[in-house]
Structures are given as C-alpha cells and as structure tokens.
Enzyme design. Structure first.
Site, PDB file in Angstrom:
ATOM      1  N   TYR A  79       0.958  -1.181   0.174  1.00  0.00           N
ATOM      2  CA  TYR A  79       0.293   0.164  -0.352  1.00  0.00           C
ATOM      3  C   TYR A  79       0.691   1.273  -0.144  1.00  0.00           C
ATOM      4  O   TYR A  79       0.658   2.427  -0.297  1.00  0.00           O
ATOM      5  CB  TYR A  79      -0.919   0.202   1.281  1.00  0.00           C
TER       6      TYR A  79
ATOM      7  N   GLU B   7      11.670  -4.398   5.633  1.00  0.00           N
ATOM      8  CA  GLU B   7      10.147  -3.672   5.747  1.00  0.00           C
ATOM      9  C   GLU B   7      10.521  -4.055   7.532  1.00  0.00           C
ATOM     10  O   GLU B   7      10.322  -3.629   8.170  1.00  0.00           O
ATOM     11  CB  GLU B   7       8.321  -4.311   5.953  1.00  0.00           C
TER      12      GLU B   7
END
Length: 156
Positions: free
Chosen positions: A7, A82
């Site tokens: 996203y 991440e």
C-alpha cells in the site's frame, strides 16, 4: 507462492517499486488492485516520512493497494526490507479485489464469491501512541498533496 498486499512505497510508480521488479531479490508478480476489507489508519510518520498502516482494525479507511504473488525468496527480502517483526509485522488480512490482472490465477480471485482474498500485509502494532493523532489516508502516493517527501534509504 504467497500473496502480498502493498500500500506504500513498494507500489508501481513509487520510490521502492524497483525492489518488486528486481529478480535478484526473488519473484513478485503483479496480480491486481484492491483495498482492505476492514478500515485501518494509514499514516505518514517519522523523520523519513514513511507510510505505516497501523494495526487498529475498524479505525481509519479502507486502504488501497496492489496484490502481488511472491516466491519465498522475495517474501524473505520483504521481511528484511520492512524490518519485520520490529518495525512492521507481517499478518494475514482480508483484501477486497477491485481489479484483477493475474494470468492463470483469475479463477483464484473469483473463487471467493465476494472477491475477497487473504494476503500478507506489513502493518505495525509497534508505533508511538501519538501516531494515532496523525492524518489518516486511504491511499499513499509519495508525491501526494500531503507534501511529506519520502526519504529513500540511500539518502538517510
């Protein structure tokens, strides 16, 4: 292969998309677009203006993003990229398919009569409490109207 919903900076046209198409890091195949079934807060935070989906279901917006099919090597790269599990946590979330381009897997997206897939999503439950008070977005664009320029890792 695993499904991952991105996203933020890993989407097409965003600063870190280059990692999604770097086959040296593994395989990531674009499947389509969708949004979270539940609402979540999407904020831009920290000194590097990083987009974070806060793991607070029921608050915020249905977050728009892209669905990829990735191999184990890419999944491991994404975990490392991440900062999983410290910065982000990889969890399964329900994603409503909006547009499906996946070849050979079109039936898979349609398998659920409601068009909902389970995908891994990198969200965070480990965030400073003040982030809850930041503006919430339903979609991330590094050059959006928010005026918060994302700082690439190479520039930090």
């Amino acid at each position: 292969m695993a499904r991952v919903f991105v996203y933020g900076t890993l989407k097409k046209g965003q600063p870190n998309y280059k990692h999604m198409i770097n086959t040296a890091k593994g395989l990531a195949k674009f499947q389509g677009r969708g949004h979270t079934v539940e609402k979540y807060p999407l904020v831009i935070a920290g000194k590097y203006n990083i987009p974070y989906m806060l793991n607070i279901p029921g608050t915020g917006h249905h977050i728009a993003g892209e669905i990829y099919s990735v191999d184990e090597q890419m999944l491991q790269f994404l975990d490392e990229f991440e900062g999983c599990p410290d910065m982000y946590q990889r969890t399964l979330m329900r994603i409503q398919v909006v547009e499906w381009e996946g070849k050979g897997g079109a039936g898979e997206a349609r398998a659920a009569s409601d068009g909902v897939l389970e995908c891994f999503v990198y969200s965070t439950a480990t965030f400073p409490p003040e982030w809850v008070g930041l503006p919430y977005y339903d979609s991330y664009d590094s050059s959006g109207k928010h005026g918060l320029s994302y700082v690439l890792r190479e520039s930090r």
